[in-house]
Write a protein that holds these residues in place. Structure first.
Motif, PDB file in Angstrom:
ATOM      1  N   ASN A   1       3.095 -33.601   9.223  1.00  0.00           N
ATOM      2  CA  ASN A   1       2.893 -34.355  10.464  1.00  0.00           C
ATOM      3  C   ASN A   1       1.782 -33.760  11.325  1.00  0.00           C
ATOM      4  O   ASN A   1       1.194 -34.454  12.153  1.00  0.00           O
ATOM      5  CB  ASN A   1       4.200 -34.418  11.270  1.00  0.00           C
ATOM      6  N   GLU A   2       1.509 -32.474  11.120  1.00  0.00           N
ATOM      7  CA  GLU A   2       0.435 -31.825  11.873  1.00  0.00           C
ATOM      8  C   GLU A   2      -0.945 -32.313  11.447  1.00  0.00           C
ATOM      9  O   GLU A   2      -1.893 -32.223  12.204  1.00  0.00           O
ATOM     10  CB  GLU A   2       0.479 -30.302  11.618  1.00  0.00           C
ATOM     11  N   ASN A   3      -1.042 -32.799  10.208  1.00  0.00           N
ATOM     12  CA  ASN A   3      -2.364 -33.168   9.683  1.00  0.00           C
ATOM     13  C   ASN A   3      -2.241 -34.372   8.740  1.00  0.00           C
ATOM     14  O   ASN A   3      -2.636 -34.318   7.579  1.00  0.00           O
ATOM     15  CB  ASN A   3      -2.980 -31.962   8.946  1.00  0.00           C
ATOM     16  N   LEU A   4      -1.653 -35.438   9.287  1.00  0.00           N
ATOM     17  CA  LEU A   4      -1.359 -36.608   8.444  1.00  0.00           C
ATOM     18  C   LEU A   4      -2.606 -37.249   7.847  1.00  0.00           C
ATOM     19  O   LEU A   4      -2.541 -37.856   6.771  1.00  0.00           O
ATOM     20  CB  LEU A   4      -0.626 -37.666   9.292  1.00  0.00           C
ATOM     21  N   SER A   5      -3.726 -37.123   8.530  1.00  0.00           N
ATOM     22  CA  SER A   5      -4.935 -37.789   8.042  1.00  0.00           C
ATOM     23  C   SER A   5      -5.416 -37.176   6.722  1.00  0.00           C
ATOM     24  O   SER A   5      -6.256 -37.760   6.029  1.00  0.00           O
ATOM     25  CB  SER A   5      -6.040 -37.721   9.096  1.00  0.00           C
TER      26      SER A   5
ATOM     27  N   CYS B   1      12.497 -28.859   3.456  1.00  0.00           N
ATOM     28  CA  CYS B   1      12.287 -30.227   3.960  1.00  0.00           C
ATOM     29  C   CYS B   1      11.693 -30.183   5.369  1.00  0.00           C
ATOM     30  O   CYS B   1      10.726 -30.882   5.682  1.00  0.00           O
ATOM     31  CB  CYS B   1      13.600 -30.996   3.984  1.00  0.00           C
ATOM     32  N   PHE B   2      12.294 -29.369   6.228  1.00  0.00           N
ATOM     33  CA  PHE B   2      11.821 -29.262   7.615  1.00  0.00           C
ATOM     34  C   PHE B   2      10.360 -28.827   7.669  1.00  0.00           C
ATOM     35  O   PHE B   2       9.518 -29.458   8.315  1.00  0.00           O
ATOM     36  CB  PHE B   2      12.689 -28.259   8.389  1.00  0.00           C
ATOM     37  N   GLU B   3      10.054 -27.746   6.982  1.00  0.00           N
ATOM     38  CA  GLU B   3       8.721 -27.157   7.092  1.00  0.00           C
ATOM     39  C   GLU B   3       7.660 -28.051   6.439  1.00  0.00           C
ATOM     40  O   GLU B   3       6.539 -28.162   6.940  1.00  0.00           O
ATOM     41  CB  GLU B   3       8.739 -25.754   6.458  1.00  0.00           C
ATOM     42  N   LEU B   4       8.041 -28.712   5.343  1.00  0.00           N
ATOM     43  CA  LEU B   4       7.103 -29.640   4.695  1.00  0.00           C
ATOM     44  C   LEU B   4       6.783 -30.796   5.646  1.00  0.00           C
ATOM     45  O   LEU B   4       5.616 -31.144   5.850  1.00  0.00           O
ATOM     46  CB  LEU B   4       7.723 -30.156   3.392  1.00  0.00           C
ATOM     47  N   ALA B   5       7.811 -31.391   6.238  1.00  0.00           N
ATOM     48  CA  ALA B   5       7.590 -32.519   7.159  1.00  0.00           C
ATOM     49  C   ALA B   5       6.778 -32.061   8.367  1.00  0.00           C
ATOM     50  O   ALA B   5       5.855 -32.755   8.817  1.00  0.00           O
ATOM     51  CB  ALA B   5       8.933 -33.093   7.607  1.00  0.00           C
ATOM     52  N   ARG B   6       7.111 -30.890   8.877  1.00  0.00           N
ATOM     53  CA  ARG B   6       6.404 -30.391  10.060  1.00  0.00           C
ATOM     54  C   ARG B   6       4.909 -30.208   9.764  1.00  0.00           C
ATOM     55  O   ARG B   6       4.058 -30.650  10.532  1.00  0.00           O
ATOM     56  CB  ARG B   6       7.010 -29.055  10.494  1.00  0.00           C
TER      57      ARG B   6
END
Ligand SMILES: [Zn+2]
Length: 321
Positions: free
Chosen positions: A58-62, A50-55
């Motif tokens: 969020n780094e490349n939301l576009s 969960c942590f790594e997926l969200a991280r």
């Protein structure tokens, strides 16, 4: 955006809440990929996922189209107290689905979870083993749903896909309930209870980005390497149990191929310095479950080996491990 999907008062002062993090892309409308974990409170591998997926999202939301929804704790009281089941009720959260709208707290919770996940493009339910057994990174699929789910499972970068026989299907699981209403749900099982195996977590997150791209939800870079899992079709699983109680001295590591007659471990008596049992592989195959906890009781599961009836494709990565 954090959204609460269940919120109930507990008898004295505490609140029981299940939350999800909705990570919305552009546009946010469209497909949803849901990653759920923490159904069993002593299984922690999914927390890192969960942590790594969200991280990484969020780094490349576009690059995200639609939304990814992350549910770290379907059994929050269990997780926070490191208890497998739902504390107090001594109830396995994964045996009460699809739940009931007018049922008691837990049945009603199960109902709301199903309601919330229904309609997702895919749901990935991440589990770990218990503290006794190490599991290779695998997807477990009920044979009745295999045609629909195997293509998805092959994208997840695991070592093994275990297609269960129909007579071992548990009807009260989250995955069965969602699959029976047409929401594709895959159970990933990996690692050891109460531990986090970083390599597996990172590989699964790569697999999730691979799946997002295949669903048309990710325009960013795809993972460089996706493993080809061994698919259990046409073969059978051999279960190896202890003949006696004792202390285990391991002889092999899991996630490898073994030959019939290979020693898996010895069960010894610390009192007498005697070997009580040489535990050997009964068949050639892929050792995908192995007991790592040093104490064993008569009848305890020591290993599971997938023995190929007909040689299935893939498994290259598994051999290397
Ligand atoms: Zn579990």
């Amino acid at each position: 955006m954090i959204k609460t999907i269940v919120s109930e008062e507990l008898p004295v002062g505490e609140k029981f809440e299940i939350k999800k993090n909705i990570i919305a892309g552009q546009p946010a409308a469209g497909k949803r990929l849901c990653v759920v974990t923490g159904t069993h409170g002593d299984e922690l591998e999914g927390q890192y996922v969960c942590f790594e997926l969200a991280r990484r999202l969020n780094e490349n939301l576009s690059a995200l189209i639609g939304s990814v929804e992350i549910y770290p704790a379907l059994n929050p009281l269990g997780l926070d107290s490191l208890t497998r089941g739902f504390p107090t009720f001594d109830l396995d959260m994964n045996r009460i689905f699809p739940g009931e709208i007018n049922g008691h707290l837990i049945e009603n919770t199960a109902h709301k979870i199903i309601e919330d996940l229904a309609g997702a493009a895919a749901v990935i339910d991440v589990h770990s083993s218990n503290i006794f057994l190490a599991e290779v990174m695998q997807v477990r699929i009920n044979i009745a749903a295999a045609a629909a789910l195997v293509p998805f499972a092959q994208m997840l970068n695991t070592d093994f896909i275990w297609v269960h026989e129909a007579n071992t299907v548990l009807r009260s699981t989250l995955a069965h309930s969602l699959n029976s209403i047409g929401t594709k749900t895959l159970v990933v099982e990996m690692g050891i209870g109460m531990r986090i195996t970083l390599d597996y977590g990172n590989r699964l997150v790569d697999g999730l980005f691979n799946l997002l791209a295949a669903l048309g939800m990710w325009t960013g870079a795809r993972p460089r390497e996706i493993s080809t899992p061994l698919l259990s079709t046409g073969g059978e699983v051999a279960y190896i149990n202890a003949d006696t109680s004792g202390v285990i001295i391991p002889a092999v590591e899991h996630s490898r191929r073994v030959r019939a007659g290979d020693e898996l471990c010895r069960i010894v008596s610390p009192f007498e310095g005697k070997v009580l049992q040489n535990v050997r592989a009964p068949v050639d195959g892929f050792l995908f479950t192995l007991r790592t906890f040093p104490l064993v009781y008569e009848g305890s599961l020591i290993a599971r080996i997938y023995h190929e009836g007909q040689c299935a494709a893939g498994g290259e990565r598994a051999i290397k491990n």
